[in-house]
Design an enzyme around this catalytic site. Structure first.
Site, PDB file in Angstrom:
ATOM      1  N   ALA A 292      16.431 -36.275-101.460  1.00 37.50           N
ATOM      2  CA  ALA A 292      17.659 -37.092-101.399  1.00 37.50           C
ATOM      3  C   ALA A 292      17.879 -37.467 -99.940  1.00 37.50           C
ATOM      4  CB  ALA A 292      18.846 -36.311-101.958  1.00 37.50           C
ATOM      5  N   SER A 293      17.298 -38.590 -99.516  1.00 33.16           N
ATOM      6  CA  SER A 293      17.046 -38.818 -98.092  1.00 33.16           C
ATOM      7  C   SER A 293      18.109 -39.560 -97.310  1.00 33.16           C
ATOM      8  CB  SER A 293      15.728 -39.594 -97.936  1.00 33.16           C
ATOM      9  OG  SER A 293      14.670 -38.856 -98.448  1.00 33.16           O
TER      10      SER A 293
ATOM     11  N   GLY B  74      19.153 -40.791 -93.692  1.00 32.72           N
ATOM     12  CA  GLY B  74      17.901 -40.598 -92.959  1.00 32.72           C
ATOM     13  C   GLY B  74      17.943 -39.593 -91.832  1.00 32.72           C
TER      14      GLY B  74
ATOM     15  N   LYS C 150      18.010 -36.239 -91.884  1.00 31.76           N
ATOM     16  CA  LYS C 150      17.057 -35.140 -92.092  1.00 31.76           C
ATOM     17  C   LYS C 150      15.639 -35.676 -92.228  1.00 31.76           C
ATOM     18  CE  LYS C 150      20.705 -32.498 -94.372  1.00 31.76           C
ATOM     19  NZ  LYS C 150      21.641 -33.654 -94.449  1.00 31.76           N
TER      20      LYS C 150
ATOM     21  N   ASP D 248      18.327 -31.642-100.301  1.00 29.46           N
ATOM     22  CA  ASP D 248      19.711 -31.668 -99.820  1.00 29.46           C
ATOM     23  C   ASP D 248      20.514 -32.313-100.948  1.00 29.46           C
ATOM     24  OD1 ASP D 248      21.703 -31.227 -97.788  1.00 29.46           O
ATOM     25  OD2 ASP D 248      21.745 -33.395 -97.488  1.00 29.46           O
TER      26      ASP D 248
ATOM     27  N   CYS E  91      26.450 -29.630 -98.643  1.00 32.01           N
ATOM     28  CA  CYS E  91      27.620 -29.527 -97.752  1.00 32.01           C
ATOM     29  C   CYS E  91      28.827 -29.094 -98.580  1.00 32.01           C
ATOM     30  CB  CYS E  91      27.873 -30.839 -97.004  1.00 32.01           C
ATOM     31  SG  CYS E  91      27.999 -32.300 -98.043  1.00 32.01           S
TER      32      CYS E  91
END
Length: 478
Positions: free
Chosen positions: A121-122, A125, A127, A190, A243
């Site tokens: 789940a990018s 960008g 990470k 993530d 998070c």
């Protein structure tokens, strides 16, 4: 002022460790978040970046869990996203806590030079580009994003940061366990979450919080972590992060995976990941970061090792046909490499594949070959040049990625500002026209221009032209 409803406080009180207090949580949640950046080591070392920016009034304090991450304070207000250094990809504006998952993924990774990694789940960008920097643009990084609008943002950031080892996909990440079973050395998930830890960035994040809506996302998180585990090679590493702050989106999702595969799931402790990591460590060895521990956003990070093989759950899907790219001939490969070398003194990476599609030339990561046909890709590698009627035309993103150390014309800050606003740069009389040239600032490429003798004709792509550029010198900022 953070808006925290009582339902959230009642729920989260049960999850907060005994050594932390709700009063501190509420107090820290109401404080502004410390600004932080990550230096892009694909373009500049942290030491050189600090040397460059300290005279401009930038004070950089090291973030304990990321060697290239810094909390930043300035003498006056500077819009970091509109500085020249940001636009040329020397740094990424990234919250400190979000630098934890890639750091955890790479700690004790046996081999980093030629690995195949999935970021499930990018977007936007942060990470992904951190992973690419840790990989030093080697190996293969598959960056997936479910939202089509966010894929565009992801692609823009990957290009700005000079990342060349990626292939972008646009899927519900639950398909990876089926389509790319037993493929990846390491995976970062993530996961989409309730975002409870982001309250310092978004004071209204918890205004309408409800237990029901937060629990509704858990089924998706469990499906995603199962898919990730199937796509992981035996012996590989999976980092699960959110998070969110609740146990049911974090610890319980990891324990769900362990309950399904008790003989294959091993939790690796992150208590020694950095100095004082134990202050946020749970009994299982996960990092459960509350805002008051490190004066940061809330975050959760778990590191999981796959210790045994898992049988494939479904038959292998059929291979996809009609891949639109073909590898160039040896002659074309040599011509392209000679063009970049002779025109710009750029040496294209020898380990990459040069592919062709409709008079376009692309540089692919070599390891993508084994995945072609197994999944549809949005973008692979980087477009480096177009074939013209009489010769070749280099692409802006290729210059940004490979131009360091090339033959460049260094611009002043005022000239660099004009360039990024799409304007031509006047030159003193007496220069001979030189044709295509690279213009730079801080000896790092900004892009292409055509040297006409009396001026540099701007070749910045129209979509990258900015209306406003701010001075990164804090002492002169407005």
């Amino acid at each position: 002022m953070a808006l925290i409803n009582q339902d959230f406080i009642d729920s989260i009180t049960q999850d907060m460790p005994a050594h932390l207090s709700m009063d501190d949580f509420i107090q820290y949640s109401s404080r502004p978040l410390r600004a932080s950046i990550r230096v892009n080591t694909l373009k500049i070392s942290s030491a050189n970046f600090i040397e460059l920016m300290q005279p401009k009034g930038w004070t950089l304090e090291s973030i304990p869990w990321c060697s290239d991450g810094f909390w930043i304070s300035l003498d006056s207000e500077v819009q970091l996203g509109n500085t020249i250094e940001h636009l040329q990809g020397l740094f990424y504006i990234q919250e400190a806590s979000s630098m934890l998952p890639p750091t955890a993924l790479f700690s004790q990774l046996n081999e980093t030079a030629n690995v195949t990694i999935l970021d499930m789940a990018s977007a936007p960008g942060s990470k992904t580009t951190q992973l690419a920097a840790l990989m030093n643009n080697s190996g293969l990084l598959i960056a997936n994003e479910y939202s089509s609008s966010r894929v565009k943002v992801l692609h823009a950031n990957v290009q700005r940061m000079g990342v060349t080892n990626t292939a972008l996909t646009h899927f519900d990440a639950r398909v990876f366990g089926e389509y790319l079973y037993d493929t990846f050395d390491a995976i970062l998930l993530d996961a989409p979450c309730s975002g409870e830890g982001t309250i310092r960035k978004d004071p209204s994040a918890l205004k309408n919080w409800s237990l029901k809506s937060s629990q509704a996302i858990v089924a998706t998180q469990k499906a995603l972590i199962e898919s990730a585990f199937l796509a992981l090679k035996t012996g590989g590493t999976l980092v699960y992060s959110t998070c969110a702050l609740s146990r049911f989106e974090n610890q319980e999702v990891c324990q769900h995976l362990q309950a399904i595969y008790p003989d294959a799931v091993e939790f690796e402790s992150l208590s020694d990941l950095f100095i004082d990591a134990d202050k946020a460590c749970t009994e299982e060895g996960f990092l459960h970061v509350w805002p008051q521990i490190y004066d940061s956003e809330g975050f959760f990070v778990a590191k999981i090792r796959k210790t045994a093989a898992i049988d494939r759950q479904v038959p292998e899907p059929r291979k996809q046909k009609n891949f639109p790219f073909n590898q160039v001939s040896t002659k074309t490969d040599l011509e392209l490499r000679a063009y970049f070398q002779d025109t710009f003194a750029i040496e294209l990476p020898s380990q990459s594949l040069i592919m062709e599609r409709e008079q376009e030339f692309w540089l692919f990561p070599q390891k993508i070959n084994s995945l072609i046909g197994r999944m549809r890709f949005q973008r692979i590698g980087m477009k480096i040049a177009d074939a013209l009627k009489h010769g070749l035309k280099a692409q802006h993103q290729a210059i940004l990625a490979f131009g360091a150390g090339a033959s460049m014309i260094e611009l002043s800050q005022a000239q660099a500002t004009e360039y990024l606003m799409g304007r031509d740069i006047p030159l003193e009389a007496g220069h001979k026209p030189r044709g295509e040239v690279i213009v730079s600032y801080h000896n790092s490429p900004l892009g292409l221009a055509k040297h006409l003798g009396k001026r540099l004709k701007n070749s910045l792509p129209r979509e990258l032209v900015r209306d406003k550029i701010v001075n990164s010198d804090a002492s002169n900022a407005q």
